[in-house]
Scaffold this active site. Structure first.
Site, PDB file in Angstrom:
ATOM      1  N   HIS A 193      -8.643 -10.459  -0.995  1.00  0.00           N
ATOM      2  CA  HIS A 193      -8.601 -10.308   0.465  1.00  0.00           C
ATOM      3  C   HIS A 193      -9.632 -11.290   1.004  1.00  0.00           C
ATOM      4  O   HIS A 193     -10.827 -10.997   1.001  1.00  0.00           O
ATOM      5  CB  HIS A 193      -8.932  -8.871   0.881  1.00  0.00           C
ATOM      6  CG  HIS A 193      -8.802  -8.659   2.364  1.00  0.00           C
ATOM      7  ND1 HIS A 193      -7.888  -7.789   2.924  1.00  0.00           N
ATOM      8  CD2 HIS A 193      -9.443  -9.246   3.405  1.00  0.00           C
ATOM      9  CE1 HIS A 193      -7.992  -7.836   4.246  1.00  0.00           C
ATOM     10  NE2 HIS A 193      -8.931  -8.716   4.567  1.00  0.00           N
ATOM     11  N   HIS A 249       0.853  -1.195   0.000  1.00  0.00           N
ATOM     12  CA  HIS A 249       0.000   0.000   0.000  1.00  0.00           C
ATOM     13  C   HIS A 249       0.885   1.239   0.000  1.00  0.00           C
ATOM     14  O   HIS A 249       1.653   1.442   0.933  1.00  0.00           O
ATOM     15  CB  HIS A 249      -0.895   0.025   1.253  1.00  0.00           C
ATOM     16  CG  HIS A 249      -1.824  -1.150   1.320  1.00  0.00           C
ATOM     17  ND1 HIS A 249      -3.081  -1.133   0.767  1.00  0.00           N
ATOM     18  CD2 HIS A 249      -1.661  -2.392   1.830  1.00  0.00           C
ATOM     19  CE1 HIS A 249      -3.665  -2.309   0.949  1.00  0.00           C
ATOM     20  NE2 HIS A 249      -2.820  -3.091   1.597  1.00  0.00           N
ATOM     21  N   ASP A 304       2.326  -6.322   2.618  1.00  0.00           N
ATOM     22  CA  ASP A 304       1.102  -5.660   3.088  1.00  0.00           C
ATOM     23  C   ASP A 304       1.475  -4.458   3.955  1.00  0.00           C
ATOM     24  O   ASP A 304       0.765  -4.126   4.904  1.00  0.00           O
ATOM     25  CB  ASP A 304       0.179  -6.623   3.846  1.00  0.00           C
ATOM     26  CG  ASP A 304      -1.228  -6.051   4.015  1.00  0.00           C
ATOM     27  OD1 ASP A 304      -1.562  -5.075   3.328  1.00  0.00           O
ATOM     28  OD2 ASP A 304      -1.979  -6.582   4.853  1.00  0.00           O
TER      29      ASP A 304
END
Ligand code: NCD
Ligand code: ZN
Length: 335
Positions: free
Chosen positions: A134, A14, A240
């Site tokens: 996810h 991210h 992540d």
């Protein structure tokens, strides 16, 4: 002692946008050759135009570092075949979020019913676009990923030509699924190889270790460690790394996400060394992802040295994993 990695890749990352992007992107770009960039911006990345503009902003934020943002689109079940065909040259995956399951996933999918997803999954199979998922239900927090297991099985068996990547797996159950379906793959984070729920809430609560999916039981961590350390071709590294500003972590209503990008390689080398598996780190950190995603990353050699590295307490207003701690390995050189 030195250890060299060729083109390390972070296949779940991210980078955010605006100020945060400029704060964090460079820390991935310094040590990785590329990363699969998650599309959960506000609003999510759902058009080719916004995706390309976002990629440009990422490249600007990376400055002179050699880093390839591998872009992903936010999964929608109303994308047409023509749209996906047009998007294909610019993307590495579509990322499916169940609606509301994690940070900025409100626009995600409401029903995992196969008929609801069939047209998109068929188009993706034909165009060879991987599906990243996810995988959590909205059940009891410790069971969410295991409950999603049967959905993964339905996806995998009904769409055998679709490459499905179970993102940031946290359970032994998910590890076991990998060997049962040829088209199932997984990313594993650094923190899920290291911590269990005890580290998050067993003592004083640790907001900087709070993430989705939540860290699970010791036997789950063991299974993750085993498959990662073995260099198994079904798994690849995806940090992540999910930065949130300090005021969103150290507060009532703590945001989910661990910021690990700046320390990921150093800690992974230490972990693989500790288990006498250094020879498998190249597969986990890069080679497996190249095969799964079928691409050649930018050439980048990262030399690590067994020399203490003091982790900063913060990077701007983001607190990294291992803030203030001394790591055994540091990054010596990148070229
Ligand atoms: C991620 C985020 O903050 O965007 N949070 C997290 O806890 N991992 C979203 C996600 O990957 O679930
Ligand atoms: Zn994520």
């Amino acid at each position: 002692m030195y250890f060299t990695l060729q083109s390390p890749l972070d296949m779940h990352l991210h980078l955010r946008d605006e100020m945060m992007l400029y704060q964090v992107a460079v820390h991935s770009a310094k040590s990785f050759a590329g990363g699969l960039v998650m599309p959960n911006l506000v609003p999510p990345v759902t058009s080719i135009e916004t995706l390309l503009a976002y990629k440009e902003r990422i490249l600007t934020a990376c400055g002179n570092e050699k880093f390839e943002p591998l872009m992903s689109l936010f999964f929608r079940n109303d994308y047409s075949y023509e749209f996906l065909q047009k998007a294909k040259p610019y993307i590495y995956a579509l990322k499916l979020y169940p609606s509301g399951i994690t940070t900025n996933s409100e626009g995600g999918v409401n029903s995992m019913d196969i008929e609801n997803l069939r047209a998109t999954f068929e188009a993706m199979s034909e165009l060879e676009i991987p599906l990243c998922v996810h995988g959590e239900t909205n059940g009891f927090v410790m069971d969410r990923e295991a409950e999603f297991g049967s959905i993964y099985e339905q996806f995998a068996s009904n769409f055998p030509k679709l490459k499905i990547i179970m993102e940031h797996i946290t359970t032994k159950h998910s590890v076991d699924l990998l060997s049962r379906y040829e088209n199932l793959y997984a990313t594993i984070t650094l923190h899920h190889l290291l911590i269990t729920l005890d580290d998050v809430i067993g003592g004083a609560m640790q907001p900087h270790l709070f993430c989705k999916p939540i860290a699970k039981r010791p036997e789950d961590r063991e299974a993750l460690l085993h498959v990662a350390l073995s260099g198994d071709s079904k798994v690849m590294f995806g940090s992540d790394s999910a930065p949130h500003p300090l005021h969103k972590k150290e507060c009532c209503g703590c945001a989910a996400g661990v910021f690990s990008a700046p320390i990921a390689l150093q800690v992974l080398v230490e972990l693989f060394e500790k288990h006498n598996k250094l020879e498998n780190l190249q597969a986990f950190i890069s080679n497996n992802a190249r095969v799964i995603y079928n691409f050649i990353p930018l050439a980048k050699e990262v030399i690590l040295e067994k020399k203490p590295f003091l982790v900063p307490n913060n990077y701007g207003d983001v607190v990294p994993m291992f803030a203030g701690a001394e790591l055994a390995w540091s990054i010596k050189n990148v070229h």
